[in-house]
Structure formats: C-alpha cells, structure tokens
Design a protein around this motif. Sequence first.
Motif, mmCIF file in Angstrom:
data_model
loop_
_atom_site.group_PDB
_atom_site.id
_atom_site.type_symbol
_atom_site.label_atom_id
_atom_site.label_comp_id
_atom_site.label_asym_id
_atom_site.label_seq_id
_atom_site.Cartn_x
_atom_site.Cartn_y
_atom_site.Cartn_z
ATOM 1 N N TYR A 28 -14.467 2.788 -8.916
ATOM 2 C CA TYR A 28 -14.361 2.272 -7.548
ATOM 3 C C TYR A 28 -15.707 1.941 -6.905
ATOM 4 C CZ TYR A 28 -9.704 4.223 -8.213
ATOM 5 O OH TYR A 28 -8.464 4.523 -8.724
ATOM 6 N N GLY A 29 -16.791 2.100 -7.664
ATOM 7 C CA GLY A 29 -18.107 1.842 -7.107
ATOM 8 C C GLY A 29 -18.288 0.421 -6.593
ATOM 9 N N PHE A 39 -12.916 4.922 -1.084
ATOM 10 C CA PHE A 39 -11.676 5.657 -0.823
ATOM 11 C C PHE A 39 -10.525 4.708 -0.515
ATOM 12 C CE2 PHE A 39 -8.554 7.430 2.079
ATOM 13 C CZ PHE A 39 -8.124 8.546 1.377
ATOM 14 N N LEU A 40 -10.773 3.663 0.257
ATOM 15 C CA LEU A 40 -9.702 2.730 0.613
ATOM 16 C C LEU A 40 -9.151 2.037 -0.630
ATOM 17 C CD1 LEU A 40 -11.117 1.095 3.882
ATOM 18 C CD2 LEU A 40 -9.546 3.038 3.642
ATOM 19 N N ALA A 41 -10.022 1.692 -1.583
ATOM 20 C CA ALA A 41 -9.563 1.068 -2.822
ATOM 21 C C ALA A 41 -8.740 2.054 -3.649
ATOM 22 C CB ALA A 41 -10.756 0.564 -3.627
ATOM 23 N N GLU A 61 -4.367 2.102 -4.404
ATOM 24 C CA GLU A 61 -3.662 2.303 -5.679
ATOM 25 C C GLU A 61 -2.688 3.469 -5.589
ATOM 26 O OE1 GLU A 61 -7.158 0.773 -8.773
ATOM 27 O OE2 GLU A 61 -6.518 2.865 -8.757
ATOM 28 N N ILE A 62 -3.136 4.577 -4.993
ATOM 29 C CA ILE A 62 -2.287 5.762 -4.861
ATOM 30 C C ILE A 62 -1.026 5.434 -4.071
ATOM 31 C CG2 ILE A 62 -2.101 8.000 -3.696
ATOM 32 C CD1 ILE A 62 -3.626 8.395 -6.161
ATOM 33 N N TRP A 63 -1.192 4.765 -2.938
ATOM 34 C CA TRP A 63 -0.054 4.498 -2.051
ATOM 35 C C TRP A 63 0.916 3.506 -2.680
ATOM 36 C CZ3 TRP A 63 0.656 8.168 1.051
ATOM 37 C CH2 TRP A 63 1.504 8.061 2.158
#
Length: 469
Positions: free
Chosen positions: A413-414, A421-423, A427-429
């Motif tokens: 995610y860098g 965190f938003l990226a 994915e999580i959501w």
Amino acid sequence: MASDRPWQWCELELLLGISAEAFQLEKAVCSHGLFMMAPNYWDPLSNTLTRPLRLPFSDHRSSSGSVIVTISQPSHRPSSLTLRVHGTCSVSPQQQHALLAQVSRMLRLSETEEKAVREFRNMHNYGDDDQNKSFTGRVFRSPTLFEDMVKCILLCNCQWSRTLSMAQALCELQLELQNVSSFSSSQKVENENFIPRTPATKESRKKHRSRTSGLSSKGKLLKKKLELEAEGNLQEDHVLATSLNSNLPPIDTDENLCQHCKACENSKELSADDESFCGFSNGRGYFAMGGIGNFPSPEELASLDESFLAKRCKLGYRAGRIVKLARAIIEGRIQLGLFEELSKDASLLSYNQLAGHLKEIEGFGPFTRSNVLMCMGYYHVIPTDSETIRHLKQVHSRKSTTQTVQRDVEEIYGKYEPYQFLAYWSEIWDFYGRRFGKMNEMSCSDYKLITASNMKNKGGGERKRKQAS
C-alpha cells in the motif's frame, strides 16, 4: 405530525458545502465497524442514523444533557443533511452549534477531511462509475475523541461480537447512571416513588455494605438501584419512560431557533407507518425500549470502581484502562482538546507529537494508537493484527506473520501514501460486502456474524487472533 403523537421534535439543517457532490450518507456512515457499535443505530429501511448526542446547557452550566438525534439526507435536498432533534421543539444557537459539530465530526465534513477524500479518490482512480462502491474514502467515527479512544480499546484482543457487546453494555450502564441521578435526589416529591417506603432490614443493609464496599459513591447508588429493581421496588416502566429526558438541558422556547418544528400529545404508541418519523420509529424504540443510553462521558466513568465496571460491562482488564483514561481527562492530565487541535492539519509533525502523547497512556500500544490516530485523520499507518494477516493471505497471497506483516503492508500500500489505510480499508470493506452483503442493508442483529470464522476460505485455516493493544 399527527395530533395524537406525544413526541416533540425540531429539525436542523446541515449544509454539506464542498462535500455535497459525491456525499452519500449511507456510505459515509456504513464505512467502518464503529457505526455498528452502540449507541449508533442505522436503519437500513429509511437510511437514517439515530443516536444520542450531548448538548451544553443554555445557561452555561458545566454539565450537559443528551438528546436523541436522527440524521437523514433528503432525496429532494441531497446537498444538505437533516437533523431531527427529539424531545423538544427548539434548541438554542449554542446547542445547535454543538449538535452540528458532533455530526460533522462523525461524518468527517471538515475541509481537511474533504481534501483527503478527494485526493484518495483521485489516487485510487475513482470515477463517476464507482458510485456503487461500498467504500468511497470517508471513514465513520464517533462524535467525540473520548468515545473513539474507548472504542479502540474495545477492539483489542477479542472477537467482534464481544466488542459489540461491551459497547452496548457501556451504553446500558450510562442509562442506569442517568437514573442514579434521579434516584439520589430522593428527597424531592416527584422522585418519591423511586424509594421503597419501608426501610430495609439490618440484615439487608449489612449485605448491601459488604457487596458495595469497593464502589465509589455513584457506583454504590447504581448498585442499590439495581438491587431495588430486582426486588420489584422500582417501577421500571416509569424509569425507562423518564430516563431519556431525566438529563436534558433546559430548552429555549423561541421557536424561531428551529427551521422546522412539530409537536404532538396524548399517545402511547409508535407507528412504523407514520412517515413523519422518517423511519425513526425503530430507532426510537431501540433507545426507549431497549435500555440503551448515550456513550458514557469521562465524568461518568471516572466515578466508578474498576472492578465494578469490569464485572458490570464484562470489560475484563479493559475496565482499568478506561477508568484511568477517564480520570486523567477530568483531572487535566490528558487534554483531548489539545489533541484535536494538533490533528487539524494532519501533518507528520503533529502525528509524531500525538503518537508520543498516546504512547504514554496505559493500554495504547501500536494497534490501539494507530486506530485512534486514524480516527483523528492520519491515514499513512495501517493498524495490523490477525485480520490484516488473513486479508493479505486471502487477497494478496502473502504468507505474512506477526513479524513481517508491517513490512508487507508497506510494500503493498506504499504507493497510496499518505492514504495507505484508506486503500487497505477499501479492500477490506469490499471484501466484507462480498461476504455479507452491503453493510448499509444489514440488520443490526446480523452485525455479530462478521467474525473470523465466517471469513475463512473453504478448506482454509485461520490464524489464532494475535494479542494486540
């Protein structure tokens, strides 16, 4: 509103301003697990959020009261939000400001937050055709930093279902604490029916002293009240009926302070078909009939004994950390106002300062600190735990461990810096949406289904949840 309804209410309007173009209430609210935690109540049928919010007294007294507020986004006025304030027909300018500020914080409606959402969406190649995405870059949070901090403590070292139960227990306790205030004023005629007219026996007083010897004065009052209820000496229906208004601030009577007011009287029933409640009948019943109060304030929690709080709300070791946090806040050793002021620019310098302050607070280890700082608007650090490891394994085919997970998330995610965190959360959501359906359409009774066991791949194992704090 129909004339046979007993509830007064008034409406306030919150203009979205620069947020109006892409803002959707259901996605702004249903974007993080915090929206599922009491005292938040999301109604999927009416797309409304209902919860108690605190108001300052209009005469500048130091304490405050709570009112229940329903938030909606009218289809005919999508550039604004409607706040329906229940239990009154008017609020003062000071109280209006307090309500709007709390809602703005929950939905991240500041210019700084709007800039972060816009930059993330551009970086993540969001377009007009992405309106069906479940996550659009805005992460829901609480109306106060204190509530966020306590809820981040509740996220540690337990299943999601227990986190939800602990948050609900704290809100049930807050309702009891409100009733204690009325209970302790027993010399007043109007509160006479809260006290049994026959004195307790010496034996019962002796037992009461032994059971409450470790409690603070407010804890003892609560303990006594609960015992009286169990013995049938308190009229619980009356307690529930009056509890929502027992701690309300005085309300100014100038109806011009409201943009829209309606009142009604002489009815004991709620109608789910009454459109004037805009879907609030379920939400109001959740609070009035479900024994749910507001989230406890630092003042309310600081007065309690740690062991009593741990047992009453099943918090375990978390009770001590929460009580110490609350006491440090009311004693001025922790200044949340300073924290909020530092976070306004969301710079790396302020991040390091805040991380240093949080590190000194008991119980705020790397995972909890990262979650709190995310709530404060810092998105470049991803809170990592066993859920992160599971996600990297299932989505990115990474064989991450507790030792390598931080390095792995930085590699993946860098490229989204400073919005890693938003990226990650996008994915999580989306993953949750595929597993459980749209979060804004879930019934609150199904929230506890979001567990590690229900997110396993078929035939795949699941790592034991790692200890985090």
